[in-house]
Design a protein around this motif. Structure first.
Motif, PDB file in Angstrom:
ATOM      1  N   TRP A  49       0.679  -1.369   0.024  1.00  0.00           N
ATOM      2  CA  TRP A  49       0.127   0.185   0.209  1.00  0.00           C
ATOM      3  C   TRP A  49       0.870   1.006   0.157  1.00  0.00           C
ATOM      4  O   TRP A  49       0.884   1.973  -0.764  1.00  0.00           O
ATOM      5  CB  TRP A  49      -0.446  -0.054   1.125  1.00  0.00           C
ATOM      6  N   ASP A  50       2.449   1.340   0.350  1.00  0.00           N
ATOM      7  CA  ASP A  50       3.126   2.127   0.789  1.00  0.00           C
ATOM      8  C   ASP A  50       3.601   2.375  -0.756  1.00  0.00           C
ATOM      9  O   ASP A  50       3.295   4.182  -1.499  1.00  0.00           O
ATOM     10  CB  ASP A  50       4.060   2.527   1.663  1.00  0.00           C
ATOM     11  N   LEU A  53       0.831   4.124  -2.988  1.00  0.00           N
ATOM     12  CA  LEU A  53       0.082   5.848  -2.073  1.00  0.00           C
ATOM     13  C   LEU A  53       1.241   6.722  -2.879  1.00  0.00           C
ATOM     14  O   LEU A  53       0.816   7.762  -3.622  1.00  0.00           O
ATOM     15  CB  LEU A  53      -0.188   5.609  -0.502  1.00  0.00           C
ATOM     16  N   SER A  57       0.200   9.224  -5.914  1.00  0.00           N
ATOM     17  CA  SER A  57       0.688  10.420  -5.337  1.00  0.00           C
ATOM     18  C   SER A  57       1.992  11.672  -6.650  1.00  0.00           C
ATOM     19  O   SER A  57       2.714  12.580  -7.033  1.00  0.00           O
ATOM     20  CB  SER A  57       1.408  10.923  -3.692  1.00  0.00           C
ATOM     21  N   ALA A  68      -5.091  10.160  -2.171  1.00  0.00           N
ATOM     22  CA  ALA A  68      -4.785   9.073  -1.120  1.00  0.00           C
ATOM     23  C   ALA A  68      -6.506   8.297  -1.710  1.00  0.00           C
ATOM     24  O   ALA A  68      -6.788   7.383  -1.968  1.00  0.00           O
ATOM     25  CB  ALA A  68      -4.969   9.187  -0.009  1.00  0.00           C
ATOM     26  N   ALA A  71      -6.316   6.292  -5.050  1.00  0.00           N
ATOM     27  CA  ALA A  71      -6.205   4.868  -4.156  1.00  0.00           C
ATOM     28  C   ALA A  71      -6.555   3.853  -4.176  1.00  0.00           C
ATOM     29  O   ALA A  71      -6.955   3.221  -4.336  1.00  0.00           O
ATOM     30  CB  ALA A  71      -3.952   4.998  -4.076  1.00  0.00           C
TER      31      ALA A  71
END
Length: 155
Positions: A49-50, A53, A57, A68, A71
């Motif tokens: 997930w990081d 994001l 971004s 966010a 996503a």
């Protein structure tokens, strides 16, 4: 000319019957094929997930939405709509939802190559076909209509 038409009539009937018989299988194949692509993409986003994001971004530029939220919506669309499409539940809605997800991917990622853009066009055509014809008689939508005693929709 009339004689030729009469000789070709049985062949035309054979092709019509084969087409009618194949239609549910073709629609099922379309559903499974395109859902697989989007579901795998959604799972990839969920696995890290990081990174997802970060990509939303920096690389994906979804118009009007914060990264966010884009996503979350994109991942939700890929996983939920593709699952509905596999089952043939709310099939036209699921196809339309994935079409929008696909469209946003094309719009928001400027680094698509000509080849990858062609894949998106291909998926869009499959999704539009499913939207136009529905998920077919091998679907939960068809089972629900049958259970409710409503007439079957064409395709």
């Amino acid at each position: 000319m009339q004689v030729l038409r009469q000789k070709l009539l049985p062949l035309q009937r054979l092709f019509d019957q084969a087409s009618h018989t194949a239609r549910p299988l073709v629609l099922l194949l379309f559903r499974l094929w395109v859902a697989n692509v989007f579901f795998k993409s959604g799972l990839t986003k969920l696995e890290d997930w990081d990174t997802t994001l970060l990509l939303f971004s920096n690389d994906y530029h979804v118009p009007l939405l914060p990264p966010a939220l884009a996503a979350v919506m994109g991942t939700f669309g890929e996983t939920v709509f593709s699952s509905l499409l596999v089952a043939g539940l709310f099939g036209r809605f699921a196809a339309a939802g994935l079409f929008v997800v696909n469209l946003m991917a094309v719009i928001s990622y400027p680094d698509l190559t000509d080849i990858t853009r062609q894949f998106h066009y291909y998926w869009a055509m499959l999704l539009l076909t499913l939207f136009a014809f529905g998920p077919g008689c091998l679907s939960l939508d068809a089972a629900w209509r049958s259970w409710r005693g409503k007439p079957r929709l064409p395709a």
